[in-house]
Design an enzyme around this catalytic site. Structure first.
Site, short mmCIF file in Angstrom:
data_model
loop_
_atom_site.label_atom_id
_atom_site.label_comp_id
_atom_site.label_asym_id
_atom_site.label_seq_id
_atom_site.Cartn_x
_atom_site.Cartn_y
_atom_site.Cartn_z
CG ASP A 244 -1.96 1.00 1.29
OD1 ASP A 244 -2.83 0.95 0.40
OD2 ASP A 244 -1.95 1.86 2.19
CD GLU A 303 -2.12 2.22 -3.63
OE1 GLU A 303 -3.19 2.81 -3.86
OE2 GLU A 303 -1.51 2.37 -2.56
C1 GLC Z 1 -4.19 3.02 -0.72
C2 GLC Z 1 -5.42 2.15 -0.63
C3 GLC Z 1 -6.56 2.99 -0.21
C4 GLC Z 1 -6.26 3.57 1.15
C5 GLC Z 1 -4.94 4.33 1.14
C6 GLC Z 1 -4.46 4.58 2.54
O1 GLC Z 1 -4.29 3.97 -1.70
O2 GLC Z 1 -5.63 1.49 -1.83
O3 GLC Z 1 -7.76 2.28 -0.18
O4 GLC Z 1 -7.28 4.44 1.54
O5 GLC Z 1 -3.92 3.59 0.51
O6 GLC Z 1 -4.02 3.39 3.12
#
Ligand code: GLC
Length: 578
Positions: A244, A303
């Site tokens: 994340d 991500e």
């Molecule tokens: C990422 C996740 C999202 C979350 C954010 C904070 O972007 O995909 O859903 O709110 O991180 O953890």
């Protein structure tokens, strides 16, 4: 006749410009290593299904999906034909950001079940031949995490505060506890200041909600703790982690002010002192080594909202992660020219570091692609859609979504599917405000509708309570009535349904080796994308008129039952030809 002439002539000359020729032979096949190595590189061509545990299947009827529910539906995913599943967070959490606020990284939240439920789900998934990825959230903890609770109880300058980013207020505004302004001007991704003040006058940084304090990754204790958490789950047998906010862990020394507005979850590039800093790569090199101890087939997926893809590809260098989500492809929208550009860039940039590419069109943070593509501007990128906003043309959106997905499955690399897209689910665009849960909605006082609309529980049976999401009929977000016709039992075995289209596309993709192939552009205009991969010709019609298809080809698969009539491809459709 006119169209025929157009397409034939296009075939002869028009479309291969010199630039196109340069990229026409792009290959992503086995970019690294030998054939035997590539056998273990299962992720290179994997179809990976994202399960959002709250909304997939609810085993205990409390209205929130859970691990028992997931385990009970794994057979469905087997029939869909995916290779792996990725679970969004199920850890102990106050659920202020749907579980992306983790209070205990080594346990399961009671809402989702128990560790034993997890082990059983994992064992069943492995039995069925799936790889299982779980979410790791290292940028921040929940404010309910024992570390943060200890930090609040401790004094400024203490070791407990040193795990997070506590700072004194802006000195220009007074002294001591009277300082009223935050340490810098950073804004939270979810709206408002990225700083919250605590009782003794210090502030802590949270790039997201105030209940998600950012960790200080310069602190060796933080580094060691996450290594240990990775091992905890690797020891249980998971196959890897989706990381994340992978580009956010390291901030520029001194936390300087910035004029950049943080663009996470948007198509914009993430520049600014909190994003994409060199130091993050050391973290992933270290994690790479940890995973490698468990064998060559455990993976990390970034991500990272970083662009251009040449920056993103740095996350998938040989000694770092194995995959990064290709958000540029996702944010491009229904646009032939943009997609062509993004496909070429992604293939070339990943190839340059020996990695393969991922393809993704939807996830739990964005408006579902079947809805985005039905908007007046099918390249638009709304942060949620509410009842007062432009409503999509549902049929058109779904048609384009199916065409785009079919094109995606023919591209070399790994494809991600967000739960429900295989049913053609639309975004819920008329959720009443009182049902909303996304912190972004609250932190922007409703200015941003937020992400709830893509997170609505799945419909399994059209005539059952909560459309079969559970037996009690309760659902943490209300499901729209359109879900009835899209329920699994309405599509299973039905020729022409979105579910059957996905099944067949995934199957054929594997049979033909498309995920490990190369693409050669045959035609790329603002109205048509046509490439060849492993003997399959893939044509998508983005234009407004039927498109005559090349001679002497037969249709392997098409995105609509009536996509090809009289050897012409209808608008907003894709066909696979051989
Ligand atoms: C990422 C996740 C999202 C979350 C954010 C904070 O972007 O995909 O859903 O709110 O991180 O953890």
């Amino acid at each position: 006749m006119v169209m025929q002439a157009f397409y034939e002539s296009a075939y002869i000359a028009v479309y291969i410009s010199s630039m196109e020729l340069e990229t026409a032979t792009l290959s992503s096949a086995h970019p690294q290593g030998t054939a035997s190595e590539s056998v273990s590189r299962w992720w290179d061509d994997a179809v990976i299904y994202q399960i959002y545990p709250r909304s997939f299947a609810d085993g205990n009827g409390d209205g929130i999906g859970d691990l028992i529910g997931i385990a009970s539906r794994l057979d469905y995913l087997k029939r869909l034909g995916v290779d792996a599943i990725w679970l969004s967070p199920f850890y102990v959490s106050p659920q202020a950001d749907a579980g992306y606020d983790v209070a205990d990284y080594r346990n399961v939240d009671p809402v989702f079940g128990t560790l034993a439920d997890f082990d059983r789900m994992l064992a069943r998934a492995h039995e069925l031949g799936f790889r299982v990825l779980i979410d790791m959230v290292p940028n921040h903890t929940s404010s309910a995490h024992e570390w943060f609770v200890a930090a609040l109880a401790a004094t400024p300058g203490s070791a407990e505060r040193g795990r997070y980013l506590f700072r004194d207020g802006n000195p220009s505004t007074g002294s001591g506890t009277a300082r009223e302004l935050p340490p810098n001007n950073w804004q939270s991704i979810f709206g408002g200041s990225a700083w919250t003040r605590v009782d003794d006058g210090q502030w802590y940084l949270h790039l997201f909600d105030s209940s998600q304090p950012d960790l200080d990754w310069n602190n060796p204790e933080v580094v060691g703790e996450f290594e240990s958490v990775l091992r905890f789950w690797l020891d249980r047998g998971v196959d890897g982690f989706r990381v994340d906010v992978a580009h956010g862990l390291v901030k520029v020394e001194g936390l300087p002010d910035t004029d950049e507005t943080a663009g996470l979850l948007t198509g914009g590039s993430n520049v600014g002192p909190m994003w994409d800093q060199e130091g993050v790569h050391d973290i992933y090199r270290n994690w790479h080594r940890v995973l490698a101890e468990y064998g060559p087939d455990r993976i990390l997926v970034a991500e990272a909202w970083v662009s251009p893809t040449s920056r993103l590809s740095r996350y998938v260098r040989a000694d770092e992660m194995q995959q990064a989500f290709n958000f540029e492809f996702m944010t491009t929208g229904w646009n032939a020219t943009g997609l062509r550009r993004s496909i070429d860039a992604a293939l070339a940039d990943n190839r340059s570091v020996g990695a393969t590419t991922t393809w993704v069109l939807s996830n739990h943070d964005v408006v579902r692609h079947s809805t985005r593509f039905g908007l007046g501007d099918p390249t638009s990128w709304p942060k949620g859609i509410g009842p007062a906003d432009e409503q999509p043309r549902t049929e058109l959106g779904l048609r384009r979504a199916r065409a785009a997905s079919l094109m995606m499955f023919a591209l070399p690399g790994s494809a991600y599917v967000f739960e429900g897209e295989e049913l053609g689910l639309p975004e819920h665009t008329t959720l009443p405000d009182e049902t909303r849960q996304d912190p972004a909605f609250f932190r922007t006082a409703g200015l941003e509708i937020g992400r709830d609309g893509c997170r609505v529980p799945l419909p399994w049976k059209s005539q059952a309570p909560a459309y079969g999401f559970n037996e009690s009929g309760s659902s943490w977000l209300p499901q729209p009535p359109e879900f009835a016709a899209l329920a699994v039992d309405q599509q299973d075995g039905v020729v022409g349904s979105t579910l059957e289209l996905y099944r067949r596309a995934i199957e054929l993709r594997r049979e033909r080796g498309l995920g490990r192939g190369d693409i050669r552009w045959q035609l790329a205009t603002k109205d048509v994308l046509h490439f060849e991969n492993s003997g399959v010709r893939v044509v998508t019609n983005f234009g407004h008129h039927p498109l005559p298809l090349p001679h002497r080809v037969s249709v392997l698969l098409m995105s609509e039952p009536d996509a090809v009539i009289d050897h012409e491809l209808a608008p907003n459709c894709t066909a696979w030809l051989a």
